[in-house]
Design a protein around this motif. Structure first.
Motif, short mmCIF file in Angstrom:
data_model
loop_
_atom_site.label_atom_id
_atom_site.label_comp_id
_atom_site.label_asym_id
_atom_site.label_seq_id
_atom_site.Cartn_x
_atom_site.Cartn_y
_atom_site.Cartn_z
N ARG A 109 0.82 -1.21 0.00
CA ARG A 109 0.00 0.00 0.00
C ARG A 109 0.85 1.26 0.00
N LEU A 110 1.93 1.27 0.77
CA LEU A 110 2.64 2.51 1.04
C LEU A 110 3.95 2.67 0.27
N MET A 111 4.66 1.60 0.05
CA MET A 111 6.03 1.72 -0.47
C MET A 111 6.11 2.21 -1.91
N PRO A 112 5.30 1.68 -2.86
CA PRO A 112 5.49 2.12 -4.25
C PRO A 112 5.33 3.62 -4.44
N ALA A 113 4.26 4.19 -3.90
CA ALA A 113 4.04 5.63 -4.07
C ALA A 113 5.10 6.44 -3.36
N LEU A 114 5.51 5.99 -2.17
CA LEU A 114 6.54 6.72 -1.43
C LEU A 114 7.86 6.71 -2.19
N LEU B 118 -1.91 4.37 -11.97
CA LEU B 118 -0.85 3.71 -12.71
C LEU B 118 0.12 2.92 -11.84
N LEU B 119 0.14 3.20 -10.53
CA LEU B 119 1.12 2.54 -9.67
C LEU B 119 0.48 1.90 -8.43
N GLU B 120 -0.21 2.70 -7.63
CA GLU B 120 -0.68 2.20 -6.34
C GLU B 120 -1.70 1.07 -6.50
N ASP B 121 -2.77 1.31 -7.24
CA ASP B 121 -3.80 0.28 -7.39
C ASP B 121 -3.31 -0.98 -8.11
#
Length: 430
Positions: free
Chosen positions: A106-111, A375-378
Motif C-alpha cells: 500500500r505505502l512503499m510504491p508511491a513513497l 498507474l502505480l498504487e492500485d
C-alpha cells in the motif's frame, strides 16, 4: 480501502462480544465477512483531512494542519479494526508478515516514486539548499525515522519548510512506526488474555494515550514545539484513541444507540472539530499541547465511531458525497506529492497569487496523485501477483537499491545535492 464491520442486530452484537472468548467454528469467517460493509463517510473524512493539509500548506487555511491529527485517528481506528477482525476470524491469530506485506504494497510504491522524483526535481528546479537538504533527509525518510531526524537536527517544522521538500513526511514516519509496533502488541495482548483480549487492547490503548498526552504536556517547549509536535511518543495518543474506538469496548456501546440518535449525536464531535479547525492558527499555540490536540483527537475518534455505526445519517451522507470520497481515495498520494510540488513550483514555476495559485498548485497535486493511484498504487495492491511472497520481497529490495543508487549518483550529476555549492540567496545577515 476503508472496510468496516457494522453490527446489525442484538444477536450479532452478542456474537461479536464473544469473539475473543472462544475459538470460532469453521463458519465464523464467513459470518464475520457477511457483516462487513464499506463506510464511504470515512473516505469523506479522509478527503477533508487531506484538503485541510493542502490548503494549510498553500497558505489559505491556518487550521488545516489539524488534518494530520484526523489522519492519525482514522489510521488507528482502521488498522486496529482490521487486526481485531482478523483475530476474531482466525481464533485469535494475526498473520503479522501478511499484515506488513499489505502495508508495504500500500505505502512503499508511491513513497518510493515520490521520494526519487522529489530528489531529482529538487536538484533540477530547486535552490542549492533544497537539493542539499533533500539529499540529506532522504535516507531518514526511507528508514521511516524522518520525524526523529528532524527533531535531532533541531529542524523547526514551520521554519524549515521553505527549504526542505520532505518535512511533511514526519507524519508518515510516525504512522509507519505505529504500524510496526502496534500489531505485535495487539497479538501479544490477545494471547495473554484469551478470555478478555479485546478488553486488554482497549485498556492498553487508553492508558497509552494518557501517557502520551502527559508526555506532550511535560516536554513541550513554548519556544519550539517541534519535539512534541513530531515525536512518536507525544503524538501516538491520536492513533491510540482511534484504536480504542475500534475495540468492542467502544463499538458495542455505540451499537446500542439507534441509528438516528447516533447520527444526531455525531454532530457534537463534528462541531468540535469544525470549531478547532476554525480557531487554530498554527502549532505555536501552546494550548494545543496542553489539552487542545487531545480534545481534537477525542472528538475525531467519537465522530468516526458514530459514523461507522450510522453511515446513513445526514452527516454521513454529506461526507459520502463523491468529491470528498474521491479526494479521500487520493489522500495518500496527494499527501506525498503536494508539498514538494508547492515548494519547487513556487520557486521555479509561474508567479501566481491568491486563488489562482491555489487552483494551479492544488489541481496539479491532485492530478499527479490520481496518476500515481491509477498507474502505480492500485495495480501493485490489487493486480500485481509479483508483489506477493518472495517476488514481492525481491521487488522491495530492488526498489530500495534503486533509491540508494539514485542517492549516490545524484550528487555526481547535480553537485548542489551534496552541498558543494552554496546558494547565496539563502543567506541572511545576523
Amino acid at each position: 480501502m476503508v472496510s468496516e464491520m457494522k453490527t446489525a442486530s442484538p444477536a450479532a452484537r452478542r456474537r461479536n462480544a464473544r469473539v475473543f472468548r472462544r475459538r470460532p467454528g469453521p463458519g465464523a469467517a464467513a459470518r464475520s465477512g457477511s457483516r462487513r460493509s464499506h463506510v464511504p463517510a470515512l473516505d469523506g473524512l479522509r478527503g477533508l483531512a487531506v484538503l485541510g493539509v493542502l490548503l494549510f500548506h498553500l497558505g489559505d487555511f491556518p487550521g488545516g494542519f489539524l488534518g494530520v491529527d484526523l489522519f492519525f485517528v482514522l489510521s488507528g481506528f482502521l488498522i486496529t479494526g482490521l487486526l481485531l477482525r482478523e483475530a476474531g476470524e482466525n481464533g485469535g491469530r494475526i498473520d503479522l508478515v501478511a499484515f506488513w506485506g499489505r502495508r508495504a504494497r500500500r505505502l512503499m510504491p508511491a513513497l518510493a516514486l515520490a521520494l526519487g522524483s522529489a530528489m531529482v526535481l529538487a536538484s533540477v528546479l530547486g535552490t542549492a539548499a533544497m537539493a542539499r537538504f533533500a539529499h540529506q533527509d532522504a535516507p531518514w525518510v526511507v528508514a521511516n525515522l524522518a520525524n526523529w531526524h528532524f527533531i535531532d537536527a533541531q529542524v523547526g517544522y514551520f521554519q524549515a519548510n521553505p527549504t526542505r521538500v520532505f518535512t511533511h513526511l514526519w507524519s508518515i514516519a510516525v504512522e509507519e512506526q505505529f504500524y510496526l509496533l502496534w500489531p505485535p502488541l495487539v497479538l501479544l495482548l490477545l494471547r495473554l488474555r484469551r478470555t478478555a483480549g479485546a478488553g486488554a487492547v482497549a485498556g492498553v490503548a487508553l492508558v497509552g494515550a494518557l501517557v502520551s498526552v502527559a508526555l506532550m504536556a511535560l516536554l513541550v517547549d513554548p519556544m519550539d514545539t517541534t519535539r512534541v509536535y513530531e515525536g512518536t511518543d507525544t503524538r501516538v495518543f491520536a492513533l491510540l484513541l482511534g484504536a480504542l474506538a475500534a475495540t468492542p469496548a467502544v463499538r458495542l456501546r455505540v451499537a446500542r444507540l439507534p441509528g438516528p440518535a447516533a447520527g444526531r449525536l455525531a454532530l457534537i464531535p463534528a462541531g468540535l472539530l469544525a470549531a478547532g479547525w476554525a480557531l487554530a492558527s498554527g502549532t505555536g499555540q501552546i494550548v494545543l499541547f496542553r489539552g487542545g490536540l487531545l480534545l481534537h483527537s477525542a472528538a475525531a475518534a467519537a465522530l468516526i465511531a458514530l459514523l461507522a455505526h450510522a453511515p446513513a445519517s445526514p452527516l454521513g451522507r454529506v461526507l459520502s458525497r463523491r468529491p470528498l470520497t474521491v479526494l479521500g481515495g487520493l489522500s495518500y498520494g496527494l499527501y506525498l506529492w503536494h508539498w514538494p510540488l508547492i515548494l519547487l513550483l513556487d520557486h521555479a514555476g509561474p508567479r501566481l497569487d491568491g486563488w489562482v495559485r491555489t487552483l494551479w498548485l492544488g489541481g496539479l497535486a491532485v492530478a499527479v496523485a490520481a496518476c500515481s493511484k491509477a498507474l502505480l498504487e492500485d495495480p501493485v495492491r490489487h493486480r500485481a501477483r509479483w508483489a506477493h511472497g518472495r517476488p514481492g520481497v525481491l521487488a522491495a529490495v530492488g526498489t530500495l537499491a534503486a533509491l540508494a543508487a539514485l542517492w549516490l549518483v545524484l550528487p555526481l550529476i547535480a553537485p548542489t545535492a551534496s552541498g558543494a555549492v552554496v546558494d547565496v540567496t539563502q543567506l541572511s545577515l545576523p
